[in-house]
Design an enzyme around this catalytic site. Structure first.
Site, PDB file in Angstrom:
ATOM      1  N   CYS A  16      -6.045  -0.122   6.738  1.00 52.69           N
ATOM      2  CA  CYS A  16      -5.947   0.465   5.567  1.00 52.69           C
ATOM      3  C   CYS A  16      -7.147   1.675   5.108  1.00 52.69           C
ATOM      4  O   CYS A  16      -8.285   1.148   5.018  1.00 52.69           O
ATOM      5  CB  CYS A  16      -5.873  -0.510   4.412  1.00 52.69           C
ATOM      6  SG  CYS A  16      -5.479   0.183   2.864  1.00 52.69           S
TER       7      CYS A  16
ATOM      8  N   ASP B 164       0.668   3.568   1.693  1.00 49.58           N
ATOM      9  CA  ASP B 164       0.510   4.363   3.180  1.00 49.58           C
ATOM     10  C   ASP B 164       1.732   4.455   3.561  1.00 49.58           C
ATOM     11  O   ASP B 164       2.762   3.738   3.581  1.00 49.58           O
ATOM     12  CB  ASP B 164      -0.477   3.302   3.975  1.00 49.58           C
ATOM     13  CG  ASP B 164      -0.741   3.928   5.329  1.00 49.58           C
ATOM     14  OD1 ASP B 164       0.221   4.354   6.196  1.00 49.58           O
ATOM     15  OD2 ASP B 164      -1.753   3.877   5.601  1.00 49.58           O
TER      16      ASP B 164
ATOM     17  N   ARG C  71       2.954   4.696   6.477  1.00 48.23           N
ATOM     18  CA  ARG C  71       3.262   3.964   7.651  1.00 48.23           C
ATOM     19  C   ARG C  71       3.690   2.475   7.504  1.00 48.23           C
ATOM     20  O   ARG C  71       4.197   1.732   8.426  1.00 48.23           O
ATOM     21  CB  ARG C  71       2.189   3.886   8.618  1.00 48.23           C
ATOM     22  CG  ARG C  71       1.482   5.321   9.018  1.00 48.23           C
ATOM     23  CD  ARG C  71       0.096   5.257   9.568  1.00 48.23           C
ATOM     24  NE  ARG C  71      -0.816   4.952   8.771  1.00 48.23           N
ATOM     25  CZ  ARG C  71      -2.121   4.785   9.070  1.00 48.23           C
ATOM     26  NH1 ARG C  71      -2.428   5.099  10.113  1.00 48.23           N
ATOM     27  NH2 ARG C  71      -2.944   4.303   8.087  1.00 48.23           N
TER      28      ARG C  71
ATOM     29  N   HIS D  59      -2.271  -4.103   4.995  1.00 47.08           N
ATOM     30  CA  HIS D  59      -2.340  -3.835   6.344  1.00 47.08           C
ATOM     31  C   HIS D  59      -3.515  -3.421   6.946  1.00 47.08           C
ATOM     32  O   HIS D  59      -4.462  -2.729   6.119  1.00 47.08           O
ATOM     33  CB  HIS D  59      -1.218  -2.518   6.335  1.00 47.08           C
ATOM     34  CG  HIS D  59      -1.605  -1.100   5.881  1.00 47.08           C
ATOM     35  ND1 HIS D  59      -2.233  -0.322   6.632  1.00 47.08           N
ATOM     36  CD2 HIS D  59      -1.882  -0.826   4.470  1.00 47.08           C
ATOM     37  CE1 HIS D  59      -2.674   0.514   5.881  1.00 47.08           C
ATOM     38  NE2 HIS D  59      -2.569   0.430   4.528  1.00 47.08           N
TER      39      HIS D  59
ATOM     40  N   CYS E 140       0.992  -1.134  -0.036  1.00 44.35           N
ATOM     41  CA  CYS E 140       0.027   0.101  -0.016  1.00 44.35           C
ATOM     42  C   CYS E 140       0.786   1.031  -0.095  1.00 44.35           C
ATOM     43  O   CYS E 140       2.038   1.232   0.457  1.00 44.35           O
ATOM     44  CB  CYS E 140      -1.071  -0.014   1.212  1.00 44.35           C
ATOM     45  SG  CYS E 140      -2.224   1.373   1.130  1.00 44.35           S
TER      46      CYS E 140
HETATM   47 CO    CO Z   1      -3.412   1.168   3.142  1.00 43.09          CO
END
Ligand code: CO
Length: 200
Positions: free
Chosen positions: A99, A42, A44, A96, A40
């Site tokens: 998400c 993302d 993090r 994750h 992803c």
């Molecule tokens: Co995500």
């Protein structure tokens, strides 16, 4: 401040050279990663950081909610290059918990173009409606959908011509589904690995 990023970069590069004077010469000469990571976008979930892998050790492709759209020329180009040229041994599709893409897919709202991108998540939810509706807790249901979505991407990628033709040539490539927990920083193998069948 952007200037902080550039200053930090210089300190990082100097530290690498002080550890190993040939560091950048070695890395710029060749990349030979064993892993392709599909994750992803993302911020993090940075592949290198959470796996402890160094520059040169993992080839990375990210998109919102780590999806494998079979018409995605960006992803397919990355996969073909990783499999045919870099000859990675493992593809890791990593989802994750928590998400935002997954939540947006399921919240019933309208978000724009991303709603088209996220459609495969709703397809997975529909295909697993009975399992998911049996989970009363919202967070637990979200986590299960996250895992099911990753497993579906592993299955989908394994059926692409790129992977099928690699396996026909007995390339020992394996595709794995993992999930990352933002809460404790742990990666977990979802045990949905696909690999070429052993020849008799
Ligand atoms: Co995500």
């Amino acid at each position: 401040m952007l200037s902080d990023l550039l200053a930090s970069n210089r300190r990082w590069a100097a530290a690498r050279v002080s550890e190993e004077p040939d560091y950048f010469r070695r890395l710029s000469g060749l990349q030979h990663p064993e892993y392709l990571w599909i994750g992803c976008s993302d911020s993090r979930v940075p592949a290198n950081v959470i796996t402890g892998l160094q520059p040169g050790e993992v080839f990375v492709h990210c998109n919102v909610a780590n999806l494998v759209h079979r018409g995605d020329l960006n992803l397919l180009s990355v996969v073909e290059y990783a499999v045919e040229t870099l000859r990675v041994r493992h593809v890791i599709i990593c989802g994750h918990y928590g998400c935002g893409g997954l939540r947006a897919a399921m919240d019933g709202g309208r978000h724009g173009i991303i709603d088209h991108w996220l459609q495969p998540i709703r397809d997975v939810a529909e295909a697993n409606r009975e399992v998911l509706s049996g989970i009363a807790d919202n967070e637990a249901r979200h986590r299960r959908l996250c895992e099911l979505t990753v497993a579906a991407q592993v299955e989908g990628l394994s059926r692409t011509p790129i992977i099928q033709s690699a396996w026909r040539r007995a390339n020992p490539l394996a595709i794995h589904g993992w999930v990352y927990d933002l809460g404790d920083g742990h990666l977990r193998d979802l045990s949905c690995t696909r690999a070429v069948a052993a020849r008799p």
